[in-house]
Write a protein that holds these residues in place. Structure first.
Motif, mmCIF file in Angstrom:
data_model
loop_
_atom_site.group_PDB
_atom_site.id
_atom_site.type_symbol
_atom_site.label_atom_id
_atom_site.label_comp_id
_atom_site.label_asym_id
_atom_site.label_seq_id
_atom_site.Cartn_x
_atom_site.Cartn_y
_atom_site.Cartn_z
ATOM 1 N N GLY A 135 -91.756 0.284 57.431
ATOM 2 C CA GLY A 135 -91.412 1.681 57.165
ATOM 3 C C GLY A 135 -92.657 2.549 57.085
ATOM 4 N N ALA A 136 -93.683 2.035 56.417
ATOM 5 C CA ALA A 136 -94.924 2.793 56.316
ATOM 6 C C ALA A 136 -95.519 3.022 57.692
ATOM 7 C CB ALA A 136 -95.917 2.032 55.430
ATOM 8 N N ALA A 137 -95.409 1.988 58.539
ATOM 9 C CA ALA A 137 -95.936 2.111 59.895
ATOM 10 C C ALA A 137 -95.241 3.246 60.639
ATOM 11 C CB ALA A 137 -95.751 0.796 60.649
ATOM 12 N N VAL A 138 -93.935 3.327 60.479
ATOM 13 C CA VAL A 138 -93.198 4.372 61.184
ATOM 14 C C VAL A 138 -93.548 5.750 60.635
ATOM 15 C CG1 VAL A 138 -90.922 5.282 61.748
ATOM 16 C CG2 VAL A 138 -91.317 2.823 61.769
ATOM 17 N N VAL A 139 -93.608 5.870 59.307
ATOM 18 C CA VAL A 139 -93.942 7.173 58.717
ATOM 19 C C VAL A 139 -95.307 7.637 59.208
ATOM 20 C CG1 VAL A 139 -94.490 8.386 56.572
ATOM 21 C CG2 VAL A 139 -92.548 6.819 56.647
ATOM 22 N N LEU A 140 -96.267 6.755 59.089
ATOM 23 C CA LEU A 140 -97.633 7.103 59.472
ATOM 24 C C LEU A 140 -97.738 7.355 60.971
ATOM 25 C CD1 LEU A 140 -100.152 7.319 57.748
ATOM 26 C CD2 LEU A 140 -100.860 5.104 58.607
ATOM 27 N N GLY A 141 -97.125 6.474 61.735
ATOM 28 C CA GLY A 141 -97.185 6.613 63.186
ATOM 29 C C GLY A 141 -96.518 7.889 63.647
ATOM 30 N N CYS A 172 -95.077 12.447 45.566
ATOM 31 C CA CYS A 172 -95.608 12.983 46.829
ATOM 32 C C CYS A 172 -94.729 12.609 48.002
ATOM 33 C CB CYS A 172 -97.034 12.477 47.040
ATOM 34 S SG CYS A 172 -98.204 13.204 45.887
ATOM 35 N N ALA A 173 -94.129 11.413 47.933
ATOM 36 C CA ALA A 173 -93.230 11.012 49.010
ATOM 37 C C ALA A 173 -92.031 11.942 49.080
ATOM 38 C CB ALA A 173 -92.776 9.565 48.808
ATOM 39 N N PHE A 174 -91.472 12.239 47.924
ATOM 40 C CA PHE A 174 -90.343 13.168 47.893
ATOM 41 C C PHE A 174 -90.774 14.554 48.355
ATOM 42 C CE2 PHE A 174 -86.512 11.260 46.722
ATOM 43 C CZ PHE A 174 -86.761 10.212 45.848
ATOM 44 N N ALA A 175 -91.974 14.958 47.946
ATOM 45 C CA ALA A 175 -92.473 16.274 48.362
ATOM 46 C C ALA A 175 -92.598 16.336 49.870
ATOM 47 C CB ALA A 175 -93.823 16.545 47.702
ATOM 48 N N PHE A 176 -93.109 15.253 50.436
ATOM 49 C CA PHE A 176 -93.262 15.205 51.883
ATOM 50 C C PHE A 176 -91.906 15.216 52.568
ATOM 51 C CE2 PHE A 176 -95.330 14.868 55.748
ATOM 52 C CZ PHE A 176 -94.881 13.789 56.491
ATOM 53 N N LEU A 181 -100.501 14.971 51.555
ATOM 54 C CA LEU A 181 -99.400 14.284 50.879
ATOM 55 C C LEU A 181 -99.347 12.807 51.255
ATOM 56 C CD1 LEU A 181 -96.535 16.904 50.952
ATOM 57 C CD2 LEU A 181 -97.672 15.951 48.950
ATOM 58 N N LEU A 182 -99.497 12.528 52.548
ATOM 59 C CA LEU A 182 -99.449 11.117 52.958
ATOM 60 C C LEU A 182 -100.580 10.322 52.322
ATOM 61 C CD1 LEU A 182 -98.340 11.150 56.702
ATOM 62 C CD2 LEU A 182 -97.091 10.365 54.696
ATOM 63 N N ALA A 183 -101.749 10.948 52.223
ATOM 64 C CA ALA A 183 -102.857 10.266 51.553
ATOM 65 C C ALA A 183 -102.493 9.972 50.104
ATOM 66 C CB ALA A 183 -104.125 11.110 51.627
ATOM 67 N N LEU A 212 -102.610 5.945 49.389
ATOM 68 C CA LEU A 212 -103.719 5.440 48.577
ATOM 69 C C LEU A 212 -103.276 4.963 47.197
ATOM 70 C CD1 LEU A 212 -106.507 7.890 49.740
ATOM 71 C CD2 LEU A 212 -106.207 5.492 50.339
ATOM 72 N N PRO A 213 -102.451 5.734 46.448
ATOM 73 C CA PRO A 213 -101.978 5.183 45.173
ATOM 74 C C PRO A 213 -101.157 3.913 45.353
ATOM 75 C CG PRO A 213 -101.609 7.548 45.242
ATOM 76 C CD PRO A 213 -102.061 7.149 46.609
ATOM 77 N N MET A 214 -100.358 3.858 46.430
ATOM 78 C CA MET A 214 -99.569 2.649 46.672
ATOM 79 C C MET A 214 -100.466 1.456 46.901
ATOM 80 S SD MET A 214 -96.380 2.775 46.431
ATOM 81 C CE MET A 214 -94.949 3.807 46.492
ATOM 82 N N LEU A 215 -101.544 1.660 47.674
ATOM 83 C CA LEU A 215 -102.486 0.566 47.902
ATOM 84 C C LEU A 215 -103.168 0.165 46.590
ATOM 85 C CD1 LEU A 215 -104.089 1.561 51.327
ATOM 86 C CD2 LEU A 215 -102.444 -0.254 50.865
#
Lengths: 520, 458
Positions: A189-195, A256-260, A282-284, A288-291
């Motif tokens: 999912g992260a790959a798709v969002v980022l991509g 931030c995810a919800f904001a995005f 927002l994606l950062a 970054l916090p998730m990592l």
């Protein structure tokens, strides 16, 4: 698991420093890796739509610089791999070993996946079945890689489940199935969002439809992320996440995810686009916090084991310390011994059985049922000796010496002649034998000895199956004294019995008979 | 001993590491550095075109560049990573130790690799644009890339050299003498020369087999052929230097490492094979300098194969002759520390292996114990039913014979480590090997849950 210890070489940096370095190193790698995987997912996803003739297939946009993303993703992976293996040596390498075959397959999967996807990307024509098939195959290969990586990481973080994993050949530790699946989906999912976000800004403005499609992808992927993220969250025990170090970044990321997501909806409804800065920002603040949370949980999971490993290493070091000087001495002594002369080869390879002078009374002789031969008593040609050295003697302890070159063996054979005492021809028997004894010996040989040794000394069809088989007496023989002893005492451990019941004269006559069979 | 052991079926662990590594050596030396250096050379000698149309020459360079980028980006980089992946799975103790000793070279290597990837991608994407307007910059970028590639070789060579001539180890564990060890410099010279050697032959191969005028092919043959001529004596001199520095105890096993026990009785093959390689390459050089297309076409592929075999041969020798060690004086090839072996002779190996016997409730059989001891002591080099099959090595031996031989393998065979374990454990291993080699024991009959299922051979 009990009884484990860390390896005995100190880390070059404190574990805390290594973990601090791991965070940015892993972040850099994972962002590129997510971009790579995301581009592939999007390309395959949109390729299922039909393209209008004359237009560039949309998948081509996503694959255009695939080569760049993946090259960077791979090379940036070196640092986190290094840091993980140095900081969390035993857990990480154990997990790798529990998944050894799949781990090594990653290299093959990446090569195959990249080749197929590059081919797909260059051609990118969805109307061609071959190109689409190649793309799909490459895509599947590529997706296997995070599946394996996540399995290895989940295994790393659960030392308690290693033993059971080994016993059941399990993919993940017991009870971690939900966690693993959620984590894998979360990565995709992260790959798709980022991509999708990345490619959104790279889409040519002449294709607004493409941008709208990407917004739908992002929204869908964010929804998946929230669901998978919730499942992931629930798969953790409360004890592990109820800490400020986890809760704060987690809350920031989710907010931030919800904001995005709100921004994405707004862009879809109003038709205005996403802004670069707010998206990136927002994606950062999601990634970054998730990592951070990811690494914090990992470090916490490994903390008890790290302590055990450090203590174990100290104990192990202390246990083997007394042997250090002797071990170093053995190493230094061995280092100056080259196997380029027959004396060394004999003393290392032959002496422990055959003795220092080759009489068969080496240190290990008492441990063998069949005694080593008295080499000094052997009478044979150098060719036959060579054959014995190369072939061993089946059914005995005499090994095969094919590890030595022909030159080395020939030197050894020379040594066996002088000083050990092998000679090509047997001496005369030291006693005179009467004619009666000779004829008796001849009869005995024909009726008794030949049943195993054959009339020509080469054995029979049956006796050649013995272990050990009787020696080929036409090619090799023994000195008179030794042959006499074998006939008298037998050859213990083999089928050769004792013939002590025969008169001494007859036994000497048999020795001469055996010598006659020898035709070098 | 603190890691579970995986045994690769048929190929065996060493072969997997070796095959992957040799592919990487050929691609990294030959293409990533070598062919790329030929591109830069071709770019640099542009003004000396000798009647070759500039566009054709440019086309050749582009072809070489595409080959380089495609190969290194996919297989080259990944087989390099593959070395790490395979050693992590098949020699974890060794790689873990080496990473800690050589952390900084490895870390620097990461930076160098990243710069290398960025450099080659930049070079590739800017190739056309710089070609028309900023030739000098293009040349400079190319040279920078080659230098970065050589830095990567520099860093790796220190570690590889240590694994044969460990400098001050194991007595004194200093970093600098370990990295700048006796075989470092000769090996570095060899590797750099090998890059140019392989790269020049590959470049000619691409030139003579792609479309283009005979003039272009002749020019490539002469230009790159001179590089082959120049690098060959350097290679030979560097190898002479290298083997002069390697202790005799190791170098005397070099011939065996190439011929193996199948061909040791024909040791003339070693000299003959190497002489043939040199002759084939000389024939190619002659054809290349002469510049005629047909002779070049006939000789370049044999020369390429010969050069690849030569490179593979060196890696094989280098890796093999360090036996029985993987870190001389410190660690044996099977992962047991040199210092641990005498301790294990007194204190049971089975008792100090966390992965043995604790994974199930049912008691372990003797066969399981034997299989485990085999996996820890022997499986680094021997397989059951594959390459270097222990069944073939032990065939015909008695059980008590094997018991005795196991106490002396490190004396009989200079590149074998000593047995690690107590006398009773040696007996268990001897029985296991005996039963496996005479067919009494089939691996499937071993209890599944008491040893690593991966200790089983299928």
């Amino acid at each position: 698991m009990q009884g484990l210890w860390d390896i005995l070489i100190e880390r070059p940096l404190a574990p805390g420093v290594l973990r601090a370095m791991l965070f940015p190193a892993f972040a850099a790698h994972i962002i590129l890796a997510l971009l790579t995987v995301g581009s592939a997912i999007l390309a395959i996803g949109v390729s299922l739509r039909k393209t209008e003739p004359g237009r560039t297939p949309p998948s081509k946009h996503f694959m255009e610089h695939f080569f760049v993303y993946k090259s960077l993703a791979v090379v940036l992976g070196v640092a986190p791999l290094l840091l993980m293996q140095v900081a969390n040596t035993v857990p990480f390498l154990t997990a790798i070993n529990l998944h050894a075959a799949s781990w090594m397959m990653i290299v093959v999967l990446l090569i195959a996946g990249f080749v197929l996807l590059d081919y797909y990307g260059i051609n990118g024509n969805p109307d061609s079945r071959w190109t689409t098939a190649a793309g799909l195959a490459g895509f599947v290969c590529l997706l296997c890689v995070p599946a394996i990586f996540v399995a290895v990481v989940v295994t790393t973080e659960n030392p308690g489940g290693w033993a059971a994993m080994l016993a059941r050949s399990a993919w993940v530790p017991a009870g971690r199935g939900l966690h693993y699946s959620a984590r894998f989906v979360h990565v995709l999912g992260a790959a798709v969002v980022l991509g999708a976000a990345f490619h959104y800004f790279r889409q040519p403005l002449s294709e607004p439809g493409a941008r709208r499609r990407l917004l739908r992808w992002i929204a869908a992927a964010l929804a998946v992320q929230l669901a998978a993220g919730l499942a992931l969250f629930l798969s953790l025990s409360p004890v592990s996440w109820l800490r400020a170090g986890i809760v704060v970044p987690l809350v920031i990321a989710v907010v931030c995810a919800f904001a995005f997501l709100a921004l994405v909806f707004k862009a879809q409804i109003t038709g205005s686009g996403l802004a670069r800065r707010s998206t990136a920002g927002l994606l950062a603040m999601v990634i970054l916090p998730m990592l951070w949370v990811r690494q914090d949980l990992q470090d916490a999971a490994l903390a008890p084991l790290s302590q055990q490993l450090a203590t174990g290493a100290e104990q192990h070091e202390a246990a083997i310390q007394p042997f250090r000087t002797a071990a170093l001495g053995t190493y230094e002594a061995k280092r100056v011994v080259a196997y380029d002369n027959p004396s060394t080869i004999y003393s290392r390879s032959c002496q422990f059985c055959h003795g220092t002078v080759g009489n068969g009374r080496g240190d290990e002789a008492p441990n063998l049922k069949i005694q080593p031969e008295d080499i000094s008593a052997i009478r044979t040609t150098p060719e036959q000796l060579h054959r014995i050295l190369l072939g061993g003697v089946r059914g005995t302890a005499m090994p095969v010496f094919g590890v030595y070159t022909r030159g080395q063996l020939q030197q050894l054979i020379g040594f066996l002649h002088k000083p050990i005492g092998v000679a090509p021809l047997p001496e005369q028997i030291p006693v005179k034998v009467s004619d009666d004894a000779v004829s008796s010996a001849s009869q005995t040989f024909a009726m008794t000895c030949a049943t195993c040794h054959g009339t020509d000394g080469r054995g029979t069809y049956i006796s050649r199956q013995f272990l050990p088989a009787p020696p080929d007496l036409s090619r090799m023989t023994l000195s008179p004294r030794r042959a006499f002893n074998v006939i008298t005492q037998g050859y213990p451990g083999t089928a050769m019995p004792s013939f002590a019941m025969l008169p001494e004269q007859v036994r000497w006559a048999l020795v001469r008979q055996v010598h006659v069979l020898y035709r070098p | 001993m603190q890691f579970p052991v995986y045994q690769v079926p048929y190929l065996g662990n060493g072969m997997v590491i070796g095959v992957n590594a040799i592919i990487h050596v050929l691609l990294s030396h030959g293409i990533a550095v070598g062919t790329f250096a030929m591109i830069v050379l071709a770019d640099w000698t542009d003004t000396l075109s000798f009647g070759v149309p500039a566009s054709e020459w440019e086309q050749l360079k582009k072809r070489l560049l595409r080959l380089t980028v495609a190969t290194t980006g996919v297989i080259g980089a990944l087989t390099g990573v593959g070395i790490w992946f395979t050693t992590s799975a098949l020699a974890p103790r060794a790689i873990a130790s080496l990473l800690r000793v050589f952390f900084w070279p490895w870390f620097l290597e990461w930076i160098v690799f990243t710069l290398e990837v960025v450099a080659i991608l930049t070079y590739y994407f800017l190739w056309d644009r710089l070609g028309t307007t900023r030739r000098k910059l293009r040349l400079f970028l190319g040279a920078v890339y080659v230098v970065i590639g050589l830095m990567a070789a520099f860093l790796v060579t220190g570690i590889l050299g240590f694994m044969l001539t460990p400098g001050s180890w194991p007595g004194q564990r200093g970093f600098w003498p370990a990295f700048f060890n006796p075989t470092f410099l000769p090996q570095l010279v060899y590797r750099v020369a090998l890059c140019f050697f392989l790269g020049s032959i590959i470049a000619v191969c691409v030139a003579v087999f792609s479309s283009g005028s005979p003039a272009v092919k002749a020019r490539s043959g002469r230009l790159f052929g001179i590089v082959t001529v120049g690098s060959l004596p350097v290679i030979l001199a560097a190898l002479w230097w290298y083997f002069a520095v390697v202790p005799k105890v190791y170098s005397s096993n070099a011939v065996f490492s190439v011929l193996t026990s199948r061909l040791t009785q024909s040791s003339w093959l070693f000299a003959a094979g190497n002489a043939a390689i040199v002759l084939i390459v000389l024939a190619f050089i002659a054809a290349a300098i002469w510049g005629r297309v047909r002779p070049m076409r006939y000789t370049v592929i044999p020369a390429l194969v010969a050069a690849a075999l030569f490179a593979a041969e060196f890696e094989r020798i280098r890796e093999f002759i360090r036996g029985p060690y993987i870190m001389p004086g410190y660690m044996y090839a099977n992962g047991v520390l040199v210092q641990e072996q005498p301790w294990l002779a007194q204190n049971s190996m089975l008792g100090h292996s966390p992965w043995y016997g604790k994974v199930a409730d049912t008691p372990v059989s003797d066969a399981d114990a034997g299989a485990f001891l085999f996996s820890q002591n022997c499986s680094a080099c021997h397989t059951i039913g594959g390459v270097n099959d222990i069944r073939r090595r032990a065939a015909g031996r008695t059980e008590d014979g094997l018991f005795v031989i196991l106490a002396h393998t490190h004396e009989m065979i200079p590149w074998m480590p000593p047995f690690s374990g107590t006398r009773d454990e040696r007996r268990l291993l001897a029985r296991f090997i005996y039963q496996v080699s005479n067919g009494e024991l089939s691996m499937d009959s071993l209890a599944r849950h008491t040893i690593s299922p991966k200790d089983r051979m299928r």
